[in-house]
Enzyme design. Structure first.
Site, PDB file in Angstrom:
ATOM      1  N   ARG A  93       0.866  -1.178   0.000  1.00 40.93           N
ATOM      2  CA  ARG A  93       0.000   0.000   0.000  1.00 40.93           C
ATOM      3  C   ARG A  93       0.904   1.230   0.000  1.00 40.93           C
ATOM      4  O   ARG A  93       2.055   1.164   0.435  1.00 40.93           O
ATOM      5  CB  ARG A  93      -0.889   0.015   1.244  1.00 40.93           C
ATOM      6  CG  ARG A  93      -1.827  -1.174   1.383  1.00 40.93           C
ATOM      7  CD  ARG A  93      -2.617  -1.084   2.681  1.00 40.93           C
ATOM      8  NE  ARG A  93      -3.571  -2.178   2.836  1.00 40.93           N
ATOM      9  CZ  ARG A  93      -3.331  -3.302   3.493  1.00 40.93           C
ATOM     10  NH1 ARG A  93      -2.147  -3.485   4.080  1.00 40.93           N
ATOM     11  NH2 ARG A  93      -4.249  -4.240   3.595  1.00 40.93           N
ATOM     12  N   LYS A 116      -2.325  -2.162   7.805  1.00 36.02           N
ATOM     13  CA  LYS A 116      -3.500  -1.583   8.448  1.00 36.02           C
ATOM     14  C   LYS A 116      -3.627  -2.099   9.871  1.00 36.02           C
ATOM     15  O   LYS A 116      -3.384  -3.269  10.146  1.00 36.02           O
ATOM     16  CB  LYS A 116      -4.761  -1.950   7.661  1.00 36.02           C
ATOM     17  CG  LYS A 116      -4.943  -1.154   6.383  1.00 36.02           C
ATOM     18  CD  LYS A 116      -6.285  -1.475   5.756  1.00 36.02           C
ATOM     19  CE  LYS A 116      -6.544  -0.601   4.527  1.00 36.02           C
ATOM     20  NZ  LYS A 116      -7.848  -0.907   3.917  1.00 36.02           N
ATOM     21  N   HIS A 153      -2.124   2.360  -5.801  1.00 38.80           N
ATOM     22  CA  HIS A 153      -2.866   1.126  -5.534  1.00 38.80           C
ATOM     23  C   HIS A 153      -3.005   0.275  -6.794  1.00 38.80           C
ATOM     24  O   HIS A 153      -3.176  -0.944  -6.704  1.00 38.80           O
ATOM     25  CB  HIS A 153      -4.246   1.468  -4.971  1.00 38.80           C
ATOM     26  CG  HIS A 153      -4.630   0.600  -3.809  1.00 38.80           C
ATOM     27  ND1 HIS A 153      -3.948   0.600  -2.608  1.00 38.80           N
ATOM     28  CD2 HIS A 153      -5.618  -0.318  -3.666  1.00 38.80           C
ATOM     29  CE1 HIS A 153      -4.508  -0.258  -1.786  1.00 38.80           C
ATOM     30  NE2 HIS A 153      -5.516  -0.841  -2.400  1.00 38.80           N
ATOM     31  N   ARG A 179      -0.474  -2.342  -6.763  1.00 40.58           N
ATOM     32  CA  ARG A 179      -0.830  -3.422  -5.823  1.00 40.58           C
ATOM     33  C   ARG A 179      -1.849  -4.365  -6.487  1.00 40.58           C
ATOM     34  O   ARG A 179      -1.727  -5.588  -6.382  1.00 40.58           O
ATOM     35  CB  ARG A 179      -1.401  -2.796  -4.555  1.00 40.58           C
ATOM     36  CG  ARG A 179      -1.840  -3.776  -3.482  1.00 40.58           C
ATOM     37  CD  ARG A 179      -2.150  -2.959  -2.222  1.00 40.58           C
ATOM     38  NE  ARG A 179      -2.985  -3.670  -1.260  1.00 40.58           N
ATOM     39  CZ  ARG A 179      -2.534  -4.477  -0.302  1.00 40.58           C
ATOM     40  NH1 ARG A 179      -1.227  -4.697  -0.212  1.00 40.58           N
ATOM     41  NH2 ARG A 179      -3.339  -5.059   0.545  1.00 40.58           N
ATOM     42  N   HIS A 223      -4.288  -9.183   3.653  1.00 33.45           N
ATOM     43  CA  HIS A 223      -5.744  -9.178   3.762  1.00 33.45           C
ATOM     44  C   HIS A 223      -6.184 -10.039   4.945  1.00 33.45           C
ATOM     45  O   HIS A 223      -5.700 -11.151   5.118  1.00 33.45           O
ATOM     46  CB  HIS A 223      -6.394  -9.726   2.484  1.00 33.45           C
ATOM     47  CG  HIS A 223      -6.344  -8.782   1.337  1.00 33.45           C
ATOM     48  ND1 HIS A 223      -6.504  -9.179   0.021  1.00 33.45           N
ATOM     49  CD2 HIS A 223      -6.149  -7.435   1.294  1.00 33.45           C
ATOM     50  CE1 HIS A 223      -6.408  -8.130  -0.775  1.00 33.45           C
ATOM     51  NE2 HIS A 223      -6.198  -7.064  -0.032  1.00 33.45           N
ATOM     52  N   TYR A 265      -9.316 -10.556  -6.991  1.00 36.86           N
ATOM     53  CA  TYR A 265      -8.255 -10.556  -7.992  1.00 36.86           C
ATOM     54  C   TYR A 265      -8.322 -11.773  -8.921  1.00 36.86           C
ATOM     55  O   TYR A 265      -7.465 -11.942  -9.773  1.00 36.86           O
ATOM     56  CB  TYR A 265      -6.883 -10.490  -7.308  1.00 36.86           C
ATOM     57  CG  TYR A 265      -6.691  -9.195  -6.578  1.00 36.86           C
ATOM     58  CD1 TYR A 265      -6.467  -8.017  -7.271  1.00 36.86           C
ATOM     59  CD2 TYR A 265      -6.779  -9.132  -5.193  1.00 36.86           C
ATOM     60  CE1 TYR A 265      -6.320  -6.809  -6.606  1.00 36.86           C
ATOM     61  CE2 TYR A 265      -6.636  -7.930  -4.519  1.00 36.86           C
ATOM     62  CZ  TYR A 265      -6.401  -6.784  -5.238  1.00 36.86           C
ATOM     63  OH  TYR A 265      -6.267  -5.583  -4.574  1.00 36.86           O
TER      64      TYR A 265
END
Length: 299
Positions: free
Chosen positions: A147, A171, A243, A246, A269, A278
C-alpha cells in the site's frame, strides 16, 4: 457533553484501545463529523439520536448523491461511534444496530498489463537523482504489492536483504513479512548507494528508505504525483494510482498460478474473500486454462 468532546474521546479510543492506523482513524473521524453536521442543526446530541434519526441521516447522504460504497463506509464509521458510546456507558442501546448497508456491486480493481508497467518504468528519466529513486519506488510497489502508506513508511531496519524479506507495518499496525525480489533489492541498493547517501538527511528521517530532495520522508501525495506524471508521459489511457500497482501485483500472481492463500498473506488481507476479487481473469485466459487443464479436454 458536546459533540466535539465525544468525537475527541472517540478518536482517542480508536488510537489507544483499538490501535487503528492514522488513515482509518481520520476516515472514522470524518464520518462522525458528517453525523455531527447533520444533527447539530436540530441541536440533537449523540446520546439522544434514534434509529429513525439515523435513517433520515442516511437518506440525506443519498439525496446528496453520495455513492453506495461511500455510504457504506460512513455507516461503518457511525456504527463504530455508537459502539464506543455503549462501551463508555453513555448509552444503553445502539440506534445504529439495525442500519442496513446499501447494496453495492463488487468493483473490479483497475490493473495494468505487464507491458504497461514496463512502459511506465521505462519512461523514468534516470539522468536525474529522483529518477533512480522513482524506479526503486515503482519496482517496490509492483514487486512487493505494498500500500502507498506502507511504502512511504518503509524503513531500512525493516528490510532483510540476506534473508530476502521485508517487514511491513500494514493496516491496524499489523505486521507481515513480504518477499523481496532480486530486482527490488538491486534498485533500492542503487538508489541508496548512488543517490540517497549524498542527501542532507534530516534528523528523524535517517531510517526511512525513500526521501525527497530535502532529505525528508516522502509523502503519499508525492507518490501519486510521480505516477500521474509518468502516466501522462506515455499517454496511458487509464486512471493510475499507487494502488493500481498493488492490484497488478495480485492479478499477475494469480494469473501466473500463485496460490490464493499465499497472495492473501503477501497483501495482508484479513479475509480471503477480499483477495478473491483478484480472480477477475479475462474470458480468454479462463478459456485457455479450462481447455488446457480439464481432463476431458486432454487427448
Amino acid at each position: 457533553m458536546s459533540w466535539e468532546r465525544y468525537i475527541k474521546h472517540f478518536v482517542a479510543y480508536l488510537k489507544i484501545e483499538k490501535g487503528l492506523s492514522e488513515n482509518t482513524i481520520l476516515a472514522y473521524q470524518r464520518d462522525v463529523t458528517k453525523l455531527r453536521d447533520f444533527f447539530e442543526v436540530s441541536h440533537t446530541t449523540p446520546t439522544t439520536i434514534s434509529y429513525n434519526d439515523l435513517k433520515n441521516f442516511i437518506a440525506d447522504l443519498y439525496d446528496l448523491g453520495i455513492s453506495a460504497r461511500s455510504q457504506a463506509r460512513i455507516i461503518t464509521g457511525v456504527k463504530q461511534f455508537f459502539l464506543f458510546l455503549i462501551l463508555e456507558e453513555e448509552m444503553d442501546h445502539d440506534p445504529s444496530q439495525l442500519l442496513e448497508m446499501p447494496k453495492i456491486g463488487r468493483k473490479l480493481p483497475t490493473f495494468l498489463s505487464i507491458e504497461e508497467i514496463d512502459e511506465l518504468i521505462g519512461a523514468i528519466d534516470l539522468s536525474t537523482n529522483e529518477g533512480h529513486r522513482n524506479k526503486a519506488i515503482l519496482e517496490t510497489l509492483y514487486s512487493c504489492g505494498l500500500r502507498v502508506s506502507e511504502l512511504v513508511n518503509l524503513k531500512f531496519s525493516h528490510i532483510f536483504f540476506e534473508q530476502g524479506f521485508m517487514r511491513v507495518i500494514g493496516k491496524g499496525n499489523k505486521e507481515r513479512l513480504v518477499p523481496v525480489a532480486p530486482g527490488v533489492e538491486k534498485e533500492i541498493k542503487l538508489y541508496q548507494e548512488g543517490i540517497r547517501q549524498h542527501l542532507n538527511i534530516q534528523k528523524g528521517h535517517e531510517d526511512f528508505v525513500f526521501l525527497n530532495r530535502r532529505g525528508k520522508q516522502l509523502t503519499r501525495v508525492m507518490i501519486f504525483t510521480i505516477i500521474k506524471q509518468l502516466s501522462e508521459r506515455i499517454g496511458l489511457n487509464k486512471t493510475v494510482s499507487p494502488h493500481t500497482f498493488r492490484h497488478s501485483f495480485a492479478t499477475h500472481l494469480i494469473e501466473g498460478g500463485a496460490n490464493l492463500r499465499a497472495v492473501q498473506e503477501m497483501l495482508g488481507h484479513e479475509s480471503i474473500t477480499t483477495t478473491e476479487i483478484y480472480t477477475h481473469l479475462d474470458s480468454s485466459f479462463l478459456r485457455e486454462a479450462i481447455i488446457s487443464y480439464h481432463p476431458r479436454n486432454k487427448k
